[in-house]
Design a protein around this motif. Structure first.
Motif, PDB file in Angstrom:
ATOM      1  N   PRO B 176       0.833  -1.218   0.000  1.00 14.91           N
ATOM      2  CA  PRO B 176       0.000   0.000   0.000  1.00 14.91           C
ATOM      3  C   PRO B 176       0.861   1.259   0.000  1.00 14.91           C
ATOM      4  O   PRO B 176       1.869   1.334   0.701  1.00 14.91           O
ATOM      5  N   ASP B 177       0.436   2.198  -0.787  1.00 17.20           N
ATOM      6  CA  ASP B 177       1.169   3.450  -0.918  1.00 17.20           C
ATOM      7  C   ASP B 177       0.617   4.440   0.104  1.00 17.20           C
ATOM      8  O   ASP B 177      -0.564   4.769   0.067  1.00 17.20           O
ATOM      9  N   PRO B 178       1.438   4.924   1.040  1.00 19.64           N
ATOM     10  CA  PRO B 178       0.911   5.855   2.053  1.00 19.64           C
ATOM     11  C   PRO B 178       0.431   7.171   1.450  1.00 19.64           C
ATOM     12  O   PRO B 178      -0.420   7.843   2.032  1.00 19.64           O
ATOM     13  N   MET B 179       0.973   7.520   0.278  1.00 14.55           N
ATOM     14  CA  MET B 179       0.526   8.757  -0.362  1.00 14.55           C
ATOM     15  C   MET B 179      -0.916   8.648  -0.866  1.00 14.55           C
ATOM     16  O   MET B 179      -1.610   9.639  -1.024  1.00 14.55           O
ATOM     17  N   PHE B 180      -1.302   7.440  -1.127  1.00 14.37           N
ATOM     18  CA  PHE B 180      -2.619   7.199  -1.696  1.00 14.37           C
ATOM     19  C   PHE B 180      -3.606   7.066  -0.547  1.00 14.37           C
ATOM     20  O   PHE B 180      -3.730   6.031   0.071  1.00 14.37           O
ATOM     21  N   GLU B 181      -4.307   8.151  -0.210  1.00 18.20           N
ATOM     22  CA  GLU B 181      -5.000   8.225   1.070  1.00 18.20           C
ATOM     23  C   GLU B 181      -6.347   7.524   1.057  1.00 18.20           C
ATOM     24  O   GLU B 181      -7.388   8.131   1.241  1.00 18.20           O
ATOM     25  N   ARG B 182      -6.309   6.238   0.798  1.00 15.97           N
ATOM     26  CA  ARG B 182      -7.564   5.488   0.870  1.00 15.97           C
ATOM     27  C   ARG B 182      -7.303   4.255   1.726  1.00 15.97           C
ATOM     28  O   ARG B 182      -6.679   3.313   1.280  1.00 15.97           O
ATOM     29  N   PRO B 183      -7.768   4.308   2.951  1.00 21.39           N
ATOM     30  CA  PRO B 183      -7.425   3.211   3.861  1.00 21.39           C
ATOM     31  C   PRO B 183      -8.135   1.907   3.528  1.00 21.39           C
ATOM     32  O   PRO B 183      -7.650   0.845   3.867  1.00 21.39           O
ATOM     33  N   TYR B 184      -9.266   1.994   2.862  1.00 18.19           N
ATOM     34  CA  TYR B 184     -10.033   0.770   2.602  1.00 18.19           C
ATOM     35  C   TYR B 184      -9.842   0.299   1.169  1.00 18.19           C
ATOM     36  O   TYR B 184      -9.591   1.098   0.261  1.00 18.19           O
ATOM     37  N   THR B 185      -9.981  -0.989   1.019  1.00 12.25           N
ATOM     38  CA  THR B 185      -9.866  -1.586  -0.305  1.00 12.25           C
ATOM     39  C   THR B 185     -11.206  -2.219  -0.659  1.00 12.25           C
ATOM     40  O   THR B 185     -11.781  -2.934   0.165  1.00 12.25           O
ATOM     41  N   LEU B 186     -11.685  -1.932  -1.848  1.00 12.20           N
ATOM     42  CA  LEU B 186     -12.961  -2.495  -2.287  1.00 12.20           C
ATOM     43  C   LEU B 186     -12.711  -3.365  -3.508  1.00 12.20           C
ATOM     44  O   LEU B 186     -12.268  -2.871  -4.543  1.00 12.20           O
ATOM     45  N   CYS B 187     -12.973  -4.655  -3.368  1.00 11.29           N
ATOM     46  CA  CYS B 187     -12.823  -5.568  -4.501  1.00 11.29           C
ATOM     47  C   CYS B 187     -14.189  -5.779  -5.137  1.00 11.29           C
ATOM     48  O   CYS B 187     -15.164  -6.044  -4.441  1.00 11.29           O
ATOM     49  N   TYR B 219     -17.426   7.610  -8.033  1.00 12.16           N
ATOM     50  CA  TYR B 219     -17.713   8.187  -6.719  1.00 12.16           C
ATOM     51  C   TYR B 219     -16.918   7.480  -5.641  1.00 12.16           C
ATOM     52  O   TYR B 219     -16.300   8.103  -4.787  1.00 12.16           O
ATOM     53  N   LEU B 220     -16.909   6.157  -5.688  1.00  8.23           N
ATOM     54  CA  LEU B 220     -16.244   5.415  -4.616  1.00  8.23           C
ATOM     55  C   LEU B 220     -14.728   5.440  -4.735  1.00  8.23           C
ATOM     56  O   LEU B 220     -14.033   5.117  -3.779  1.00  8.23           O
ATOM     57  N   SER B 221     -14.235   5.831  -5.904  1.00 10.77           N
ATOM     58  CA  SER B 221     -12.778   5.897  -6.028  1.00 10.77           C
ATOM     59  C   SER B 221     -12.198   6.986  -5.129  1.00 10.77           C
ATOM     60  O   SER B 221     -11.004   6.998  -4.862  1.00 10.77           O
ATOM     61  N   GLN B 222     -13.067   7.901  -4.617  1.00  5.08           N
ATOM     62  CA  GLN B 222     -12.563   8.886  -3.659  1.00  5.08           C
ATOM     63  C   GLN B 222     -12.261   8.243  -2.318  1.00  5.08           C
ATOM     64  O   GLN B 222     -11.425   8.727  -1.564  1.00  5.08           O
ATOM     65  N   TYR B 223     -13.017   7.178  -2.010  1.00  4.87           N
ATOM     66  CA  TYR B 223     -12.931   6.621  -0.664  1.00  4.87           C
ATOM     67  C   TYR B 223     -12.152   5.325  -0.609  1.00  4.87           C
ATOM     68  O   TYR B 223     -11.630   4.948   0.421  1.00  4.87           O
ATOM     69  N   TYR B 224     -12.152   4.615  -1.714  1.00  5.69           N
ATOM     70  CA  TYR B 224     -11.624   3.251  -1.678  1.00  5.69           C
ATOM     71  C   TYR B 224     -10.526   3.075  -2.713  1.00  5.69           C
ATOM     72  O   TYR B 224     -10.523   3.735  -3.758  1.00  5.69           O
ATOM     73  N   LYS B 279      -9.722  -4.176   6.532  1.00  8.33           N
ATOM     74  CA  LYS B 279     -10.079  -2.993   5.757  1.00  8.33           C
ATOM     75  C   LYS B 279     -10.382  -3.349   4.294  1.00  8.33           C
ATOM     76  O   LYS B 279     -10.217  -2.521   3.401  1.00  8.33           O
ATOM     77  N   VAL B 280     -10.781  -4.574   4.078  1.00  7.86           N
ATOM     78  CA  VAL B 280     -11.072  -5.018   2.721  1.00  7.86           C
ATOM     79  C   VAL B 280     -12.519  -5.456   2.638  1.00  7.86           C
ATOM     80  O   VAL B 280     -13.011  -6.201   3.488  1.00  7.86           O
ATOM     81  N   ILE B 281     -13.212  -4.947   1.633  1.00  4.73           N
ATOM     82  CA  ILE B 281     -14.575  -5.409   1.356  1.00  4.73           C
ATOM     83  C   ILE B 281     -14.571  -5.986  -0.047  1.00  4.73           C
ATOM     84  O   ILE B 281     -13.975  -5.407  -0.964  1.00  4.73           O
ATOM     85  N   ILE B 282     -15.203  -7.121  -0.222  1.00  2.00           N
ATOM     86  CA  ILE B 282     -15.321  -7.678  -1.560  1.00  2.00           C
ATOM     87  C   ILE B 282     -16.796  -7.826  -1.898  1.00  2.00           C
ATOM     88  O   ILE B 282     -17.591  -8.293  -1.079  1.00  2.00           O
ATOM     89  N   ILE B 283     -17.162  -7.343  -3.078  1.00  2.84           N
ATOM     90  CA  ILE B 283     -18.537  -7.477  -3.549  1.00  2.84           C
ATOM     91  C   ILE B 283     -18.528  -8.530  -4.648  1.00  2.84           C
ATOM     92  O   ILE B 283     -17.745  -8.431  -5.599  1.00  2.84           O
ATOM     93  N   ASP B 284     -19.352  -9.520  -4.499  1.00  5.72           N
ATOM     94  CA  ASP B 284     -19.364 -10.602  -5.484  1.00  5.72           C
ATOM     95  C   ASP B 284     -20.784 -11.088  -5.694  1.00  5.72           C
ATOM     96  O   ASP B 284     -21.703 -10.718  -4.963  1.00  5.72           O
ATOM     97  N   THR B 285     -20.939 -11.920  -6.720  1.00  4.73           N
ATOM     98  CA  THR B 285     -22.263 -12.466  -6.987  1.00  4.73           C
ATOM     99  C   THR B 285     -22.349 -13.939  -6.622  1.00  4.73           C
ATOM    100  O   THR B 285     -23.425 -14.510  -6.662  1.00  4.73           O
TER     101      THR B 285
END
Lengths: 154, 477
Positions: B176-187, B219-224, B279-285
């Motif tokens: 993870p890049d500390p400069m990239f200020e998104r603590p959560y990961t969304l798969c 929209y979510l790319s701001q947060y995740y 800090k990881v969320i995965i959305i799947d079907t």
């Protein structure tokens, strides 16, 4: 979803046609050379053409029957197992080999089925090996330039 | 047919007056006199007249030839007369050709050889570890005992198997890049979640975008940190991703190569992701795809092309809220929503919270205390979170917003919307330029790769030319 191939019932037609074309083209080359070599001097061209006309469509037909039958069995197996894995092809190969050799009796059908299944297993195995080899190139690296999302966000 | 025969008959009678017009033999017999006269030359009359056409042999076939007793008589007769080749005189092996014997011998030797080689190979698999292997398998020592040998063998087998079934890399994502200020990961999954492919006979394959996909991603790319985690192979999925997301809001695309193959099923194993799983969320079907970490997963129904679908966009407030509240462990949050429809449940909870907030707000307003800090404490606002809320220009400060009766998530949403709109405007203005630049860059890279390949090829075919060059000056000198 594999977008390079049509979904199941239709893919049988594609496979049949593809296999026929492969057999016909390969048969043209094979029997062309064979007819040429086995003709006396002075009649080599006509000999080659005659051999091609007589035998290439037959070889194409044989290939086509194999391909169509295999694809049919493949679709059937997929429909029953509701899974997509290498075993589909192996099971389909087993039935194809058996079905094509069934006129030779039980023993011939059994041997044909096993031989065909082994062949398909080898093909699938080689395919998996290749995929694994190529998978190494999909490694993700930290990007040198920030993505455009960053640009827009900044 | 009858006409033909009647025409043919006259010439035959005229040319051979002795022969009867009717060809078949039975017809001839009623005339008793003729056989006697033709006795010295029986052939001419007893044989059928072939000029009348070929006589039927049906009678002969049905009566004589297929009679089984007749056949048996024929078969039996040669046996006593048989010379050196009779059955029982020599053993059956005497009649196998030497060539066949040789073949059988070679085949047997090959079977034996492959069996022996197999045993030797198994023995070789159980050999001592070399230096690198010893680092990995510290639990099994080197040594000559049978059990150790067996363990090493199975471990080596397991290594080979896992090479093909595990993901291609131990760490799927870079650190993870500390400069990239998104603590959560969304798969996010691809097929039937972001897009849906359908096939018709007229059009072949077509891919439909789910309604609101662009909004969802942008929209979510701001947060995740957005990760596309799909079970589709790279070769098929990559073109779809490039088309779906040309501006690369999806940070990392992961394909089939990054999945694990376990018990005949593809599993997206998040433990290889190189991210903190809290800090990881995965959305799947598909639940089977995430069965290694079901506690990180949101399972949505498959989208099958319904143009009025809102399920994906409906998730946005919930996901935004998770970021706003900076939860330590998203798994606990997801657990509290387990078995419920997340958007409706979230809306219900938010409505309750809002009612409560309004009540407090009203009472605070009545008391007229400087209650912002207290309010913040009540909401679980930490100073660190407050620092996130540093007002950007054009935004009212958090305290003012609170004074206006806005909840924390309202402020976050306003900020998010503003950023989103800025982003969209940027894309509208510069999007095409960026795309063109990127295309230029890739084309340049391709051209470079091509030229380097060509030069390497020519080096292949002309290896002597380079070696000649140094020699030539010497000759001249």
């Amino acid at each position: 979803m594999d977008h390079t191939r049509d979904p199941c019932p239709w893919v049988i037609l594609n496979d049949f046609g593809g296999a026929f074309a492969m057999g016909a083209i390969g048969g043209t080359i094979w029997h062309g050379i064979k007819g040429f070599r086995n003709s006396p001097m002075g009649e080599r061209r006509i000999g080659a053409i005659t051999a091609i006309k007589a035998r290439a469509p037959v070889l194409g037909g044989n290939f086509g029957v194999w391909g169509g039958l295999f694809s049919t069995f493949d679709c059937a197996v997929k429909g029953i197992r509701k899974k997509e894995d290498p075993y589909n092809a192996i099971i389909a190969g087993f039935f194809t080999g058996g079905a094509l050799a069934v006129r030779g009796g039980y023993k011939a059908a059994r041997n044909g089925a096993i031989g065909c299944a082994v062949l398909l297993a080898v093909i699938e195995g080689v395919g998996i090996g290749f995929q694994r080899m190529l998978a190494g190139s999909t490694k993700l690296e930290a990007p040198p330039p920030p993505p455009d999302a960053e640009k827009a966000f900044a | 047919m009858a006409d033909d025969r009647s025409q043919k008959v006259p010439p035959s009678t005229s040319s051979n007056p002795q022969s009867t017009p009717k060809a078949p033999q039975p017809a001839q017999s009623p005339k008793g006199v003729e056989p006697e006269t033709s006795a010295p030359k029986p052939d001419l009359n007893s044989l059928p007249d072939l000029t009348q056409g070929i006589p039927s042999t049906l009678e002969y076939e049905t009566s004589g030839a297929t009679d089984k007793s007749a056949l048996a008589a024929i078969e039996e007769t040669p046996e006593p007369q048989a010379g050196g080749r009779g059955r029982g005189e020599l053993p059956a092996s005497a009649y196998v050709s030497s060539r066949d014997k040789q073949r059988a011998k070679i085949a047997n030797r090959l079977y034996l050889l492959s069996f022996g080689l197999g045993i030797v190979f198994l023995g070789y698999l159980g050999r001592d570890w070399d230096e690198e292997e010893a680092k990995v398998h510290t639990d099994i020592p080197n040594g000559w005992s049978l059990s150790l040998w067996w363990k090493r063998m199975t471990a080596r087998f397991g290594d080979v198997k896992s090479y093909y079934s595990e993901p291609a890399f131990d760490k799927l994502l870079p650190d993870p890049d500390p400069m990239f200020e998104r603590p959560y990961t969304l798969c996010i999954s691809l097929e039937d979640l972001l897009v849906h492919s359908e096939w018709t006979r007229e059009h072949g394959w077509r891919v439909a975008k789910r309604p609101g996909v662009d909004y969802f991603l942008h929209y979510l790319s701001q947060y995740y940190e957005l990760v596309l985690f799909t079970s589709v192979p790279y070769a098929i999925g990559e073109p779809i991703v490039r088309k779906l997301d040309p501006f690369r809001f999806i940070m990392w695309p992961l394909f089939r190569e990054a999945t694990k193959y376990k018990d005949g099923e593809i599993v997206k194993d998040l433990s290889y992701l190189n991210r903190d799983l809290s800090k990881v969320i995965i959305i799947d079907t598909k639940a089977e795809h995430v069965r290694n970490q079901p506690e990180n997963a949101i399972i949505l129904k498959k989208w099958t092309g319904d143009p009025k679908d809102k399920e994906l966009v409906a998730l946005v407030p919930f996901l935004e809220y998770i970021h706003t509240m900076q939860y330590k462990d998203v798994r606990e949050v997801l657990k509290s929503f387990e078995g419920k429809h997340i958007p409706t449940e979230f809306a219900r909870r938010e409505a309750i919270a809002r009612a409560e907030f309004q009540k407090r707000y009203e009472s605070e307003k009545r008391k007229r205390k400087s209650g912002i800090g207290a309010l913040g404490n009540m909401l679980g606002l930490k100073p660190s979170n407050m620092s996130l809320m540093v007002p950007v220009d054009g935004e009212i400060s958090p305290s003012e917003a609170f004074a206006q009766g806005k909840m924390l998530q309202d402020i976050a949403r306003e900020r998010g919307q503003r950023n989103y709109e800025m982003m969209e405007q940027q894309i509208r203005e510069n999007g095409e330029k960026w795309l063109k630049e990127e295309q230029m860059a890739t084309e340049k890279m391709q051209a470079e790769a091509m030229s380097s390949m060509k030069s390497s090829f020519t080096n292949w075919f002309l290896p002597t030319k380079q070696s000649e060059n140094p020699t030539e000056p010497k000759k001249e000198a």
